[in-house]
Motif scaffolding. Structure first.
Motif, short mmCIF file in Angstrom:
data_model
loop_
_atom_site.label_atom_id
_atom_site.label_comp_id
_atom_site.label_asym_id
_atom_site.label_seq_id
_atom_site.Cartn_x
_atom_site.Cartn_y
_atom_site.Cartn_z
N GLY A 57 0.83 -1.20 0.00
CA GLY A 57 0.00 0.00 0.00
C GLY A 57 0.86 1.24 0.00
O GLY A 57 2.04 1.21 -0.31
N ALA A 58 0.26 2.36 0.37
CA ALA A 58 1.00 3.62 0.29
C ALA A 58 0.59 4.55 1.41
O ALA A 58 -0.38 4.32 2.11
N VAL A 59 1.37 5.60 1.59
CA VAL A 59 1.02 6.65 2.53
C VAL A 59 -0.11 7.48 1.94
O VAL A 59 -0.28 7.54 0.71
N TYR A 60 -0.89 8.11 2.81
CA TYR A 60 -1.97 8.97 2.35
C TYR A 60 -1.43 10.39 2.20
O TYR A 60 -1.03 11.02 3.18
N ILE A 61 -1.41 10.88 0.99
CA ILE A 61 -0.89 12.21 0.70
C ILE A 61 -2.05 13.12 0.31
O ILE A 61 -2.90 12.76 -0.51
N GLU A 62 -2.10 14.28 0.90
CA GLU A 62 -3.13 15.25 0.58
C GLU A 62 -2.70 16.02 -0.66
O GLU A 62 -2.03 17.05 -0.60
N ARG A 63 -3.08 15.47 -1.79
CA ARG A 63 -2.62 15.97 -3.08
C ARG A 63 -3.08 17.40 -3.36
O ARG A 63 -2.42 18.12 -4.12
N ASP A 64 -4.19 17.80 -2.75
CA ASP A 64 -4.69 19.15 -3.02
C ASP A 64 -3.78 20.23 -2.44
O ASP A 64 -3.89 21.41 -2.79
N ARG A 65 -2.88 19.84 -1.55
CA ARG A 65 -1.92 20.78 -0.97
C ARG A 65 -0.70 20.98 -1.88
O ARG A 65 0.14 21.83 -1.60
N ILE A 66 -0.59 20.15 -2.90
CA ILE A 66 0.59 20.16 -3.76
C ILE A 66 0.21 20.68 -5.14
O ILE A 66 -0.72 20.16 -5.76
N SER A 67 0.93 21.66 -5.60
CA SER A 67 0.64 22.23 -6.91
C SER A 67 1.75 21.85 -7.90
O SER A 67 2.91 21.72 -7.52
N GLY A 68 1.35 21.64 -9.15
CA GLY A 68 2.32 21.31 -10.19
C GLY A 68 2.35 19.83 -10.50
O GLY A 68 2.54 19.00 -9.60
N ARG A 69 2.15 19.49 -11.75
CA ARG A 69 2.11 18.08 -12.15
C ARG A 69 3.44 17.38 -11.92
O ARG A 69 3.48 16.20 -11.56
N LEU A 70 4.53 18.11 -12.14
CA LEU A 70 5.84 17.49 -11.96
C LEU A 70 6.06 17.04 -10.52
O LEU A 70 6.60 15.97 -10.28
N LYS A 71 5.63 17.84 -9.56
CA LYS A 71 5.77 17.46 -8.15
C LYS A 71 5.02 16.17 -7.85
O LYS A 71 5.51 15.29 -7.14
N HIS A 72 3.81 16.05 -8.38
CA HIS A 72 3.01 14.85 -8.16
C HIS A 72 3.71 13.62 -8.76
O HIS A 72 3.72 12.55 -8.16
N SER A 73 4.28 13.79 -9.93
CA SER A 73 4.99 12.68 -10.57
C SER A 73 6.23 12.28 -9.76
O SER A 73 6.51 11.09 -9.59
N LEU A 74 6.95 13.26 -9.26
CA LEU A 74 8.16 12.98 -8.47
C LEU A 74 7.82 12.26 -7.17
O LEU A 74 8.56 11.38 -6.72
N ILE A 75 6.70 12.62 -6.56
CA ILE A 75 6.28 11.95 -5.33
C ILE A 75 6.03 10.47 -5.60
O ILE A 75 6.45 9.60 -4.83
N SER A 76 5.38 10.17 -6.70
CA SER A 76 5.11 8.77 -7.05
C SER A 76 6.39 8.03 -7.43
O SER A 76 6.54 6.84 -7.15
N ALA A 77 7.32 8.73 -8.06
CA ALA A 77 8.56 8.09 -8.52
C ALA A 77 9.54 7.83 -7.39
O ALA A 77 10.42 6.97 -7.51
N ALA A 78 9.41 8.57 -6.28
CA ALA A 78 10.39 8.47 -5.20
C ALA A 78 10.45 7.08 -4.59
O ALA A 78 11.54 6.59 -4.26
N GLY A 79 9.30 6.41 -4.45
CA GLY A 79 9.28 5.07 -3.85
C GLY A 79 10.03 4.04 -4.68
O GLY A 79 10.95 3.37 -4.18
N PRO A 80 9.67 3.87 -5.97
CA PRO A 80 10.40 2.91 -6.80
C PRO A 80 11.89 3.21 -6.91
O PRO A 80 12.70 2.29 -7.06
N LEU A 81 12.25 4.49 -6.82
CA LEU A 81 13.67 4.84 -6.87
C LEU A 81 14.43 4.21 -5.72
O LEU A 81 15.59 3.80 -5.87
#
Length: 269
Positions: free
Chosen positions: A112-136
């Motif tokens: 599973g994953a942590v619960y992230i309040e995505r509405d607090r984060i602006s910018g598509r690149l930031k959202h992509s980096l958050i998802s990519a950080a785990g597999p990295l």
């Protein structure tokens, strides 16, 4: 008030004793295998499970830490920065099921994953980096293990073992590390696939239209289970194995090392 705030933030960043116990078990099992102490098969099982759990904690921590940097200031209060496995989503989905997948099929599937309040984060690149950080994290974990195993750091011919009539042999620690590396590689590959519910989809989702995201959303809870079924019951599993073994070849690691590690891991057989 300043001191209370400082103390609270310190507690939010304090490493959990549960994680420290997992890390200590991982190191202790590795030392036991490297020195020839105790039962090799039980030692390999403990090394792999503890190492896998440590990597899962680091995987989720990476998501959380990147989200905090991206703007979700609630991450700390949820305990995500403590590396406590009990804080990361649903314990069954986040940790129990992935360990069961390892035991059943010898493959690394994300939990599973942590619960992230995505509405607090602006910018598509930031959202992509958050998802990519785990597999990295899985990629880095895998590369470190592959370099060490391929470089012969864990070799000890005095302790070398083989199974099922294999010509090649490997020391228990080298075999355990090779199998754990295999799990990390498969976890990284699978988790980077654009399957709803997995990080690979999380990387591309911000770049999809609103209509596409709404249409795909209902399938997200079933993505991991569907992927496991495909890997377990179809040609997908063989493709995954072949690709992972090609990566092993790049590091000059005998394929039997991983297979011996898996045989030792299944101490109940």
């Amino acid at each position: 008030m300043t001191f209370a705030t400082t103390d609270r933030r310190s507690a939010e960043n304090r490493v959990s004793p549960i994680f420290l116990v997992l890390a200590a078990a991982f190191v202790a099992a590795g030392f036991a295998l490297g020195s020839g102490w105790g039962n090799d098969r039980v030692g390999v099982f403990l090394f792999v499970v503890a190492g896998w759990m440590v990597s899962l904690c680091l995987h989720e921590f990476a998501h959380a830490r990147t989200a905090l940097a991206g703007g979700d200031i609630t991450i700390g209060s949820k305990g995500y920065l403590t590396l406590n496995p009990l804080k990361y989503g649903h314990v069954l989905l986040s940790f129990v099921l992935p360990v069961i997948f390892v035991i059943m099929g010898g493959i690394g599937l994300p939990g599973g994953a942590v619960y992230i309040e995505r509405d607090r984060i602006s910018g598509r690149l930031k959202h992509s980096l958050i998802s990519a950080a785990g597999p990295l994290v899985n990629v880095v974990f895998a590369v470190v293990l592959l370099v060490l195993v391929g470089g012969g750091w864990f070799d000890n011919q005095d302790l070398a073992v083989g199974f099922e009539g294999r010509v090649d042999s490997a020391s228990p620690l080298a075999a355990a590390a090779a199998f754990l590396a295999y799990l990390q590689v498969t976890a990284a590959i699978l988790n980077l696939l654009p399957v709803p519910g997995l990080d690979g989809y999380g990387i591309v989702e911000p770049w999809l239209s609103y209509k596409a995201r709404r249409a795909i959303a209902p399938f997200a809870p079933y993505g991991m289970l569907l992927l496991f079924a495909l890997v377990w019951q179809s040609q997908v599993g063989q493709w995954l194995y072949d690709l992972t073994m090609q990566i092993f070849d790049l590091f000059d690691i005998p394929r039997d090392s991983m297979q011996i590690g898996y045989s030792l891991f299944r101490f109940w057989d």
